[in-house]
Design a protein around this motif. Structure first.
Motif, PDB file in Angstrom:
ATOM      1  N   HIS A  41       0.824  -1.196   0.000  1.00 42.33           N
ATOM      2  CA  HIS A  41       0.000   0.000   0.000  1.00 42.33           C
ATOM      3  C   HIS A  41       0.869   1.260   0.000  1.00 42.33           C
ATOM      4  O   HIS A  41       1.960   1.281   0.546  1.00 42.33           O
ATOM      5  CB  HIS A  41      -0.917   0.034   1.231  1.00 42.33           C
ATOM      6  CG  HIS A  41      -1.958  -1.018   1.192  1.00 42.33           C
ATOM      7  ND1 HIS A  41      -3.154  -0.847   0.562  1.00 42.33           N
ATOM      8  CD2 HIS A  41      -1.989  -2.273   1.693  1.00 42.33           C
ATOM      9  CE1 HIS A  41      -3.876  -1.943   0.677  1.00 42.33           C
ATOM     10  NE2 HIS A  41      -3.184  -2.823   1.360  1.00 42.33           N
ATOM     11  N   GLU A  62      -7.659   7.342  -7.635  1.00 38.08           N
ATOM     12  CA  GLU A  62      -6.584   6.410  -8.003  1.00 38.08           C
ATOM     13  C   GLU A  62      -6.666   5.134  -7.191  1.00 38.08           C
ATOM     14  O   GLU A  62      -6.478   4.032  -7.730  1.00 38.08           O
ATOM     15  CB  GLU A  62      -5.228   7.070  -7.799  1.00 38.08           C
ATOM     16  CG  GLU A  62      -4.917   8.170  -8.787  1.00 38.08           C
ATOM     17  CD  GLU A  62      -3.625   8.914  -8.452  1.00 38.08           C
ATOM     18  OE1 GLU A  62      -2.938   8.554  -7.481  1.00 38.08           O
ATOM     19  OE2 GLU A  62      -3.302   9.868  -9.183  1.00 38.08           O
ATOM     20  N   GLN A  63      -6.959   5.255  -5.914  1.00 35.63           N
ATOM     21  CA  GLN A  63      -7.058   4.069  -5.060  1.00 35.63           C
ATOM     22  C   GLN A  63      -8.226   3.190  -5.486  1.00 35.63           C
ATOM     23  O   GLN A  63      -8.124   1.972  -5.522  1.00 35.63           O
ATOM     24  CB  GLN A  63      -7.206   4.479  -3.586  1.00 35.63           C
ATOM     25  CG  GLN A  63      -7.196   3.321  -2.638  1.00 35.63           C
ATOM     26  CD  GLN A  63      -5.900   2.539  -2.653  1.00 35.63           C
ATOM     27  OE1 GLN A  63      -4.831   3.069  -2.926  1.00 35.63           O
ATOM     28  NE2 GLN A  63      -5.981   1.274  -2.361  1.00 35.63           N
ATOM     29  N   LYS A  66      -7.281   1.210  -8.530  1.00 33.19           N
ATOM     30  CA  LYS A  66      -6.389   0.093  -8.190  1.00 33.19           C
ATOM     31  C   LYS A  66      -7.181  -1.080  -7.617  1.00 33.19           C
ATOM     32  O   LYS A  66      -6.910  -2.233  -7.931  1.00 33.19           O
ATOM     33  CB  LYS A  66      -5.341   0.534  -7.166  1.00 33.19           C
ATOM     34  CG  LYS A  66      -4.242   1.366  -7.730  1.00 33.19           C
ATOM     35  CD  LYS A  66      -3.245   1.720  -6.632  1.00 33.19           C
ATOM     36  CE  LYS A  66      -2.234   2.722  -7.084  1.00 33.19           C
ATOM     37  NZ  LYS A  66      -1.318   3.112  -5.996  1.00 33.19           N
TER      38      LYS A  66
END
Length: 69
Positions: A41, A62-63, A66
């Motif tokens: 992470h 963005e997270q 992902k």
């Protein structure tokens, strides 16, 4: 005799630790699992300035991308 913590899923190990709060070996195995999972992470510091706060929505986006992969 303790169960084989390495064969337990994280959820099973967590349930075991909650049921056996005095079992330090199980607790440390669970902590090790969480630490191992967190090595990939990216950690961002808490935003302190207005400029930092403007970056937050982009970082969240963005997270999410992902996690969807």
């Amino acid at each position: 005799m303790n169960p084989d913590f390495d064969k337990m899923s994280k959820a099973e190990l967590r349930a075991y630790v909650l049921a056996h709060r005095d079992d330090n070996e199980a607790f440390y195995k669970l902590v090790d699992r969480y630490e191992a999972d967190s090595k990939d992470h990216v950690w961002h510091p808490c935003p302190n300035t207005p400029e930092d706060w403007e970056k937050v929505p982009k970082l969240i986006e963005e997270q999410i991308k992902k996690l969807e992969k």
